[in-house]
Design an enzyme around this catalytic site. Structure first.
Site, mmCIF file in Angstrom:
data_model
loop_
_atom_site.group_PDB
_atom_site.id
_atom_site.type_symbol
_atom_site.label_atom_id
_atom_site.label_comp_id
_atom_site.label_asym_id
_atom_site.label_seq_id
_atom_site.Cartn_x
_atom_site.Cartn_y
_atom_site.Cartn_z
ATOM 1 N N HIS A 1 45.794 45.442 34.828
ATOM 2 C CA HIS A 1 45.167 46.107 33.678
ATOM 3 C C HIS A 1 45.413 45.363 32.371
ATOM 4 C CE1 HIS A 1 45.141 50.177 36.042
ATOM 5 N NE2 HIS A 1 44.347 49.274 36.552
ATOM 6 N N CYS B 1 38.345 36.212 14.214
ATOM 7 C CA CYS B 1 38.514 34.899 14.849
ATOM 8 C C CYS B 1 37.723 33.859 14.059
ATOM 9 C CB CYS B 1 38.026 34.978 16.292
ATOM 10 S SG CYS B 1 38.164 33.444 17.229
ATOM 11 N N GLY C 1 56.804 53.312 42.121
ATOM 12 C CA GLY C 1 56.467 54.104 40.936
ATOM 13 C C GLY C 1 54.983 54.263 40.691
ATOM 14 N N THR C 2 54.223 54.342 41.765
ATOM 15 C CA THR C 2 52.796 54.588 41.595
ATOM 16 C C THR C 2 52.350 55.699 42.541
ATOM 17 O OG1 THR C 2 50.580 53.663 41.845
ATOM 18 C CG2 THR C 2 52.330 52.582 43.092
ATOM 19 N N ALA D 1 62.574 54.889 40.263
ATOM 20 C CA ALA D 1 62.604 53.438 40.461
ATOM 21 C C ALA D 1 63.902 52.806 39.969
ATOM 22 C CB ALA D 1 61.405 52.798 39.759
HETATM 23 ZN ZN LIG Z 1 36.491 33.855 18.770
#
Ligand SMILES: [Zn+2]
Length: 249
Positions: A120, A151, A190-191, A234
């Site tokens: 993700h 940018c 942990g899922t 976990a």
């Molecule tokens: Zn760019």
């Protein structure tokens, strides 16, 4: 906590060359990042579904950027926990070890995991929505805390996480699927394993005949197919499990 591997699992772990671990929100939980909330303040009331979408970013880029700046700050105050650190050790145990994660908080990377596939994406990076140029999220926030930096191509920087309604990065998903379908031991940590591609990866490993190990306090749809299931958080179970895996090598 002490983990004793059943004989069958011990044999599989002893001989394994290719191992995959798959982690979800339960691993971040003990670092205080189980949800988007936690630091207090106004942003806590925002629902991820309202902010983590391309539509939200188009409609109000500054608001979405500020929300992610808040999340980045919250995350950078959190520390990797014993589960993150134990998973790093597995890289030295097996000739091939890949960690696939659904978490975007970057804690696996900060803990030191190198063979890491972030399904993700990660909140530690930002990229331009036009040319794709990638940069450090912390630097982008420092440069422009109120709105997404522009940018040089004229595009806007956005966090490098997968938003609701976006597809997972193809290359990363492809590699994760390849690893899952060729591994000999698959460790799910942990899922809840209810959503794809999580469920898909476990399915692939199962079809490939991998030894399946699950660490999750609650049962999952795959619990019945596990060769070993540890019903514990976990942070407790993973270090003990990794100790046991190291012992049988
Ligand atoms: Zn760019």
């Amino acid at each position: 906590m002490d983990v004793v591997l059943p004989e069958e699992v011990r044999e599989r772990v002893r001989e394994a060359r290719r191992v995959v671990a798959f982690s979800g929100a339960g691993v971040s939980k003990e670092s205080g990042l189980d949800t988007f909330r936690g630091a207090g303040g106004l942003w806590e009331q925002m629902r991820p579904e309202e902010m983590a979408t391309p539509q939200a970013f188009r409609a109000d880029p500054a608001k979405v950027w500020q929300w992610y700046a808040w999340r980045w700050k919250t995350g950078s105050g959190a520390q990797p926990n014993p589960a993150h650190r134990a998973l790093v050790r597995l890289e030295a145990v097996f000739p091939s070890f890949t960690l696939v994660t659904q978490n975007v908080d970057g804690l696996h990377a900060r803990a030191g995991s190198r063979n890491l596939l972030e399904l993700h994406g990660t909140i530690l990076r930002a990229h331009c929505n036009r040319c794709g140029r990638s940069r450090d999220m912390g630097e982008a926030i420092a440069e422009s805390p109120e709105e997404p930096p522009v940018c040089s191509c004229g595009g806007r920087f956005r966090p490098s996480v997968v938003w609701f309604g976006e597809t997972l990065p193809e290359e990363v998903l492809f590699r994760a699927s390849q690893e899952a379908s060729s591994c000999e031991v698959f460790l799910s940590v942990g899922t809840s394993s209810t959503v794809y591609p999580a469920a898909g990866l476990i399915e692939l490993a199962h079809q490939a005949g991998a030894c399946l190990i699950e660490v999750n306090p609650e049962p999952t749809p795959f619990s019945g197919r596990m060769d070993l299931r540890l019903a514990a958080p976990a942070g407790e179970a993973v270090p003990a499990l990794v100790d046991a895996m190291e012992r049988c090598r």
